[in-house]
Scaffold this motif. Sequence first.
Motif, PDB file in Angstrom:
ATOM      1  N   ALA A 117       0.829  -1.204   0.000  1.00 36.40           N
ATOM      2  CA  ALA A 117       0.000   0.000   0.000  1.00 36.40           C
ATOM      3  C   ALA A 117       0.869   1.262   0.000  1.00 36.40           C
ATOM      4  CB  ALA A 117      -0.915  -0.006   1.225  1.00 36.40           C
ATOM      5  N   TRP A 118       1.921   1.245   0.797  1.00 34.05           N
ATOM      6  CA  TRP A 118       2.818   2.394   0.847  1.00 34.05           C
ATOM      7  C   TRP A 118       3.522   2.596  -0.485  1.00 34.05           C
ATOM      8  CZ3 TRP A 118       8.274   2.111   0.594  1.00 34.05           C
ATOM      9  CH2 TRP A 118       8.923   3.345   0.757  1.00 34.05           C
ATOM     10  N   ARG A 119       3.968   1.498  -1.115  1.00 35.16           N
ATOM     11  CA  ARG A 119       4.666   1.602  -2.393  1.00 35.16           C
ATOM     12  C   ARG A 119       3.737   2.133  -3.489  1.00 35.16           C
ATOM     13  NH1 ARG A 119       8.944   2.577  -3.603  1.00 35.16           N
ATOM     14  NH2 ARG A 119       9.188   1.215  -5.393  1.00 35.16           N
ATOM     15  N   MET A 120       2.496   1.667  -3.500  1.00 35.64           N
ATOM     16  CA  MET A 120       1.558   2.144  -4.515  1.00 35.64           C
ATOM     17  C   MET A 120       1.282   3.637  -4.340  1.00 35.64           C
ATOM     18  SD  MET A 120       0.877  -0.293  -6.597  1.00 35.64           S
ATOM     19  CE  MET A 120      -0.566   0.387  -7.411  1.00 35.64           C
ATOM     20  N   GLN A 121       1.086   4.064  -3.085  1.00 39.45           N
ATOM     21  CA  GLN A 121       0.828   5.479  -2.824  1.00 39.45           C
ATOM     22  C   GLN A 121       2.037   6.342  -3.185  1.00 39.45           C
ATOM     23  OE1 GLN A 121       2.247   7.510  -0.215  1.00 39.45           O
ATOM     24  NE2 GLN A 121       0.985   9.292  -0.841  1.00 39.45           N
ATOM     25  N   ALA A 122       3.257   5.817  -2.908  1.00 38.03           N
ATOM     26  CA  ALA A 122       4.466   6.598  -3.164  1.00 38.03           C
ATOM     27  C   ALA A 122       4.789   6.698  -4.639  1.00 38.03           C
ATOM     28  CB  ALA A 122       5.649   5.967  -2.411  1.00 38.03           C
ATOM     29  N   THR A 123       4.472   5.654  -5.390  1.00 40.39           N
ATOM     30  CA  THR A 123       4.864   5.622  -6.803  1.00 40.39           C
ATOM     31  C   THR A 123       3.795   6.190  -7.729  1.00 40.39           C
ATOM     32  OG1 THR A 123       4.005   3.377  -7.023  1.00 40.39           O
ATOM     33  CG2 THR A 123       6.329   3.613  -6.453  1.00 40.39           C
ATOM     34  N   TRP A 124       2.564   6.267  -7.255  1.00 44.18           N
ATOM     35  CA  TRP A 124       1.479   6.713  -8.143  1.00 44.18           C
ATOM     36  C   TRP A 124       1.696   8.181  -8.558  1.00 44.18           C
ATOM     37  CZ3 TRP A 124      -1.727   3.518 -10.385  1.00 44.18           C
ATOM     38  CH2 TRP A 124      -2.816   4.049 -11.111  1.00 44.18           C
ATOM     39  N   GLY A 125       1.648   8.417  -9.825  1.00 49.65           N
ATOM     40  CA  GLY A 125       1.802   9.759 -10.347  1.00 49.65           C
ATOM     41  C   GLY A 125       3.220  10.136 -10.715  1.00 49.65           C
ATOM     42  N   HIS A 126       4.206   9.267 -10.438  1.00 53.02           N
ATOM     43  CA  HIS A 126       5.587   9.533 -10.825  1.00 53.02           C
ATOM     44  C   HIS A 126       5.904   8.745 -12.088  1.00 53.02           C
ATOM     45  CE1 HIS A 126       5.521  10.764  -6.620  1.00 53.02           C
ATOM     46  NE2 HIS A 126       6.589  11.502  -6.885  1.00 53.02           N
ATOM     47  N   SER A 450      16.084  10.448 -10.748  1.00 51.46           N
ATOM     48  CA  SER A 450      15.751   9.133 -10.196  1.00 51.46           C
ATOM     49  C   SER A 450      16.132   8.994  -8.725  1.00 51.46           C
ATOM     50  CB  SER A 450      16.459   8.043 -10.999  1.00 51.46           C
ATOM     51  OG  SER A 450      17.876   8.230 -10.962  1.00 51.46           O
ATOM     52  N   ALA A 451      16.680  10.043  -8.125  1.00 49.64           N
ATOM     53  CA  ALA A 451      17.119   9.957  -6.726  1.00 49.64           C
ATOM     54  C   ALA A 451      15.977   9.593  -5.778  1.00 49.64           C
ATOM     55  CB  ALA A 451      17.779  11.265  -6.304  1.00 49.64           C
ATOM     56  N   PRO A 452      14.787  10.205  -5.880  1.00 46.86           N
ATOM     57  CA  PRO A 452      13.688   9.810  -4.981  1.00 46.86           C
ATOM     58  C   PRO A 452      13.297   8.337  -5.148  1.00 46.86           C
ATOM     59  CG  PRO A 452      13.216  11.927  -5.996  1.00 46.86           C
ATOM     60  CD  PRO A 452      14.408  11.385  -6.706  1.00 46.86           C
ATOM     61  N   ALA A 455      15.804   6.218  -3.362  1.00 44.29           N
ATOM     62  CA  ALA A 455      15.625   6.275  -1.906  1.00 44.29           C
ATOM     63  C   ALA A 455      14.467   5.382  -1.466  1.00 44.29           C
ATOM     64  CB  ALA A 455      15.388   7.719  -1.476  1.00 44.29           C
ATOM     65  N   HIS A 456      13.352   5.438  -2.211  1.00 45.86           N
ATOM     66  CA  HIS A 456      12.216   4.589  -1.874  1.00 45.86           C
ATOM     67  C   HIS A 456      12.558   3.114  -2.027  1.00 45.86           C
ATOM     68  CE1 HIS A 456       9.760   8.316  -2.255  1.00 45.86           C
ATOM     69  NE2 HIS A 456       8.983   7.693  -1.389  1.00 45.86           N
ATOM     70  N   MET A 457      13.307   2.771  -3.063  1.00 51.43           N
ATOM     71  CA  MET A 457      13.669   1.368  -3.279  1.00 51.43           C
ATOM     72  C   MET A 457      14.576   0.855  -2.166  1.00 51.43           C
ATOM     73  SD  MET A 457      14.252   1.178  -7.411  1.00 51.43           S
ATOM     74  CE  MET A 457      14.733  -0.539  -7.310  1.00 51.43           C
ATOM     75  N   LEU A 458      15.515   1.683  -1.717  1.00 55.25           N
ATOM     76  CA  LEU A 458      16.400   1.268  -0.630  1.00 55.25           C
ATOM     77  C   LEU A 458      15.617   1.073   0.667  1.00 55.25           C
ATOM     78  CD1 LEU A 458      19.573   3.482  -1.244  1.00 55.25           C
ATOM     79  CD2 LEU A 458      19.353   1.001  -1.521  1.00 55.25           C
ATOM     80  N   LEU A 459      14.666   1.972   0.931  1.00 55.43           N
ATOM     81  CA  LEU A 459      13.858   1.832   2.138  1.00 55.43           C
ATOM     82  C   LEU A 459      13.003   0.566   2.077  1.00 55.43           C
ATOM     83  CD1 LEU A 459      12.931   2.950   4.839  1.00 55.43           C
ATOM     84  CD2 LEU A 459      11.227   4.339   3.630  1.00 55.43           C
TER      85      LEU A 459
END
Length: 540
Positions: A117-126, A450-452, A455-459
């Motif tokens: 759920a967090w990944r979908m919310q973070a990636t949506w729209g990018h 691609s930095a953000p 960061a999300h992928m590492l987390l």
Amino acid sequence: MQQSRGGSDRPEKAQPSPDDLLLGLRQEAGLAALATISKLAEQGGARGPVHQGHSDVDGSISVRDGGLRFGGPLRLPPRQGAPGALNDRYDIPVVTFSRKRTRGVFLTCVLVAAMLAWRMQATWGHRLYLPVLLAALPSFAFRVFSWLMSWRDRPVRASRSAQKSLDRLNVVVTVPVYNEDPALLDRCIYALVNQTRPPQRVDVIDDGSKLDYNHVREHWERTWPGGIRVTWHRQVNQGKRRAHAVTFATSPEADIFVTVDSDTTLDHRALEEGLKPFRRRQVMSVAGIELGFNAYVNFLTRLQTTLQLFSQAVVGSAWSVMGDMYTNRGPFALYRAAMVREIIPLYRDETFLGRRVILGDDSLLALCGSGRGKSVQQLSAFGLTMFPETLGHHLRQRVRWARGRTVRNFWRLRYYPVLSYIWWYTTVGVYSFLGSLSILAVMIATWPASAPAAAHMLLAFYVWGCVNQLRVLCFRRSDETWLDRLFLIILRPVSGLWASVVLSRLVRLYGTVTFLRQGWTTRQQGAELVFEPAHDQAAA
């Protein structure tokens, strides 16, 4: 007069019983299969599918099984029996396994759902995130499926009647030795002779070592109380497989072959537990659980501990549930002798692209076990091996593994059915390897945009690593503290990153392009690790 196995006399010309006729038919079939495989080995390997195993109607071992022989060894209490050659006794950690499936599956599902759920919310729209997410989705879905399947794996138990039948099995252990530290070898044999269910025979095969083992040999080479016979053979250096083959080809009485590395110390109940899956006649190979005797010596051994525990508790458990082990563990594994005899020529002299294959012994035996029947692991059978304590030793060991894995992947993709779990595991592994390289290239090309995403992928990688490591808390050792166990969870994301970037990319790539360099990459100039009493006292 001829002495029977049960101890009674019978005339030489007695009429054969139905069991004898059945055994004769099985032997004839085995000889025919052996002749066929010998011809295939001369041509550079098998050209067709491995034989499929027969089905087991009731899942239990029977005294009428043609592979079962009578006259088992005396059972010994733990920690008693024969002294060592260089030390009277060795302190060996006691390891236990506790499943806790319901709690683990529930916690895993909650954490995975929250992360998704967090990944979908973070990636949506990018714009950049969505292609990366779609590319990683097949691999992630397969990992989640494997994780859930791993919780179905449990140690096999044996009823009283099944245990009596297992006790009658003739067990022969082969220990190949190449420039091993004498004290580590002494501890290895000590643990084998002092098992709660000792083997009938232990073969030590010196594969052209440069070290002097005379004192160890003079002490152990005899028949010990309980009928345990220790033999010693020396040959010119030919590799681990041909060392194993010395035992395989000279043990017609064996029901079960056990392979143990010379730096591995078995838990005192390892053989007793490792034999239990053989109560099912379709089981052809059993992988023991590999732990580090020196798991807590330094940061590198702790790093390897997290990698090995995860690969067995999660990845290996999924293989085992499917009955198809991707590979067994070289330090400790058990095999049905009838299956091994069928493939001796192939095992000794396998070739690939005209070169003799020396590496990948455990993966070949696991593959043949899956083809003949089932290959599984036993979560309660533990072998404590010596993990590399220096970076150079660690990398050279992994290069050797990568070379053996490259050859075996060709076999897996060619001979496993497309619908089998291992075929898909191999395919997804190749996809993940290539996909991750592509994603890395895209991120480098689009940096810093691609930095953000990075960061999300590492987390996400860190969180997923912690979730994965919770599974290994099912294992508990007598020589570890709660701080040791907590540190394994914290360290898992670091070890996962090391495995993903260095071991699975750089080392694997190097091993792949140099896979024709078959041979030892360690112990070339002598022992890499030596016995240290401080390690043994810590284990106590």
